[in-house]
Design an enzyme around this catalytic site. Structure first.
Site, PDB file in Angstrom:
ATOM      1  N   CYS A 114       0.844  -1.198   0.000  1.00 57.28           N
ATOM      2  CA  CYS A 114       0.000   0.000   0.000  1.00 57.28           C
ATOM      3  C   CYS A 114       0.884   1.254   0.000  1.00 57.28           C
ATOM      4  CB  CYS A 114      -0.915  -0.046   1.226  1.00 57.28           C
ATOM      5  SG  CYS A 114      -2.182   1.236   1.243  1.00 57.28           S
ATOM      6  N   CYS A 115       1.890   1.274   0.883  1.00 52.40           N
ATOM      7  CA  CYS A 115       2.801   2.430   0.931  1.00 52.40           C
ATOM      8  C   CYS A 115       3.606   2.564  -0.353  1.00 52.40           C
ATOM      9  CB  CYS A 115       3.754   2.304   2.117  1.00 52.40           C
ATOM     10  SG  CYS A 115       3.056   2.795   3.696  1.00 52.40           S
ATOM     11  N   CYS A 198      -1.176   8.335   7.427  1.00 51.30           N
ATOM     12  CA  CYS A 198      -2.527   8.078   6.940  1.00 51.30           C
ATOM     13  C   CYS A 198      -3.420   7.657   8.112  1.00 51.30           C
ATOM     14  CB  CYS A 198      -2.511   6.968   5.903  1.00 51.30           C
ATOM     15  SG  CYS A 198      -1.639   7.407   4.392  1.00 51.30           S
ATOM     16  N   CYS A 201      -3.537   4.046   9.670  1.00 50.70           N
ATOM     17  CA  CYS A 201      -2.237   3.525  10.129  1.00 50.70           C
ATOM     18  C   CYS A 201      -1.578   4.404  11.191  1.00 50.70           C
ATOM     19  CB  CYS A 201      -1.288   3.406   8.939  1.00 50.70           C
ATOM     20  SG  CYS A 201      -1.976   2.435   7.600  1.00 50.70           S
ATOM     21  N   CYS A 225       7.484   4.068   5.682  1.00 48.01           N
ATOM     22  CA  CYS A 225       6.613   3.903   4.519  1.00 48.01           C
ATOM     23  C   CYS A 225       7.410   3.448   3.302  1.00 48.01           C
ATOM     24  CB  CYS A 225       5.872   5.202   4.209  1.00 48.01           C
ATOM     25  SG  CYS A 225       6.934   6.522   3.618  1.00 48.01           S
TER      26      CYS A 225
HETATM   27  S1  SF4 Z   1       0.341   4.683   5.639  1.00 47.03           S
HETATM   28 FE1  SF4 Z   1      -1.229   3.072   5.564  1.00 47.03          FE
HETATM   29  S2  SF4 Z   1      -2.894   3.840   4.240  1.00 47.03           S
HETATM   30 FE2  SF4 Z   1      -1.078   5.167   3.956  1.00 47.03          FE
HETATM   31  S3  SF4 Z   1      -0.096   4.358   2.171  1.00 47.03           S
HETATM   32 FE3  SF4 Z   1       0.882   3.364   3.941  1.00 47.03          FE
HETATM   33  S4  SF4 Z   1      -0.282   1.464   4.380  1.00 47.03           S
HETATM   34 FE4  SF4 Z   1      -1.476   2.736   2.923  1.00 47.03          FE
END
Ligand code: SF4
Length: 238
Positions: A114-115, A198, A201, A225
């Site tokens: 995701c990151c 985010c 998280c 991240c």
């Molecule tokens: S902090 Fe969480 S929601 Fe944001 S990009 Fe990374 S995993 Fe995804």
């Protein structure tokens, strides 16, 4: 000219230099890098306290310095509002965001992926589109276990310098700088957050590690991240 220091020497500087000396050192690092890289030096901004401190320092060096913000669809509404105000105030800061589709709740099932998609990819895009030779970050070595071994000047990607001008500042000194200079901060800090990311998280945390509220409940807890650990050249594919 600043003398490049590494490892244990960095840890000594955290203890040895006072607040004013640290500010002078940071300004010197940015000034020298700006003299070398000119318009190809840009300041990254995560909309947290360290980023706004670095942005203020950079603007003291030259009002012409540019910046960029990487945002995601999961940023808290307070951060989004703060970002809008900041960009209105400093239009020389560009915003990058990746809106490509991702699986539902990827931040739970695979937060690294995701990151990678939502943060690292647009950071690579910023490097490419802004023709960056040197990017400036708000990374500090006392923030948490994953940030203890950085240097003030790094070249993790060949041909791309990363400058960490407040690497030796402690949390208190960041707040000291922001208060003394009247710098506006993300309103989420009033709720008790110490490190912002985010929404899914990021939790409010207490204790020694500033980043311990990040990615709680996953293997990434208190981690990174990826923008400081992954390659940032655009030709690198996930
Ligand atoms: S902090 Fe969480 S929601 Fe944001 S990009 Fe990374 S995993 Fe995804």
């Amino acid at each position: 000219m600043q003398v490049e220091v590494v490892g244990e020497e960095i840890k000594c500087l955290v203890e040895k230099l006072n607040f004013a000396q640290k500010v002078d050192r940071s300004l010197g690092l940015i000034r020298e890098a700006y003299q070398e890289h000119g318009d190809r030096l840009v300041v990254a901004n995560s909309l947290g306290k360290d980023s706004v401190a670095v942005w203020h320092l950079a603007k003291c060096v030259s009002p012409d310095i540019r910046g960029f913000i990487v945002t995601t669809r999961f940023k808290p509404k307070e951060t989004v509002e703060f970002m809008k105000q900041e960009v209105e105030r400093y239009p020389e800061r560009r915003v990058f965001r990746n809106d490509e589709p991702i699986p539902d709740r990827l931040y739970e099932t695979d937060p690294d992926k995701c990151c990678d998609i939502l943060k690292v990819k647009p950071t690579r895009q910023a490097m490419e589109e802004m023709n960056v030779a040197c990017w400036v970050t708000g990374l500090r070595c006392t923030e948490g276990r994953t940030r203890a071994d950085y240097q003030e000047i790094e070249e993790r990607d060949k041909g791309l310098i990363k400058l960490n001008p407040i690497l030796i500042w402690e949390e208190r000194e960041v707040w000291q700088y922001l208060a003394l200079n009247g710098v506006r901060v993300n309103p989420l800090y009033t709720k008790g957050y110490r490190s912002l990311g985010c929404e899914p998280c990021t939790k409010i945390s207490v204790g020694g590690d500033e980043r311990s509220g990040r990615w709680i409940g996953t293997s990434k807890c208190g981690g990174e991240c990826g923008i400081h650990t992954r390659p940032l050249k655009l030709d690198y594919q996930i």
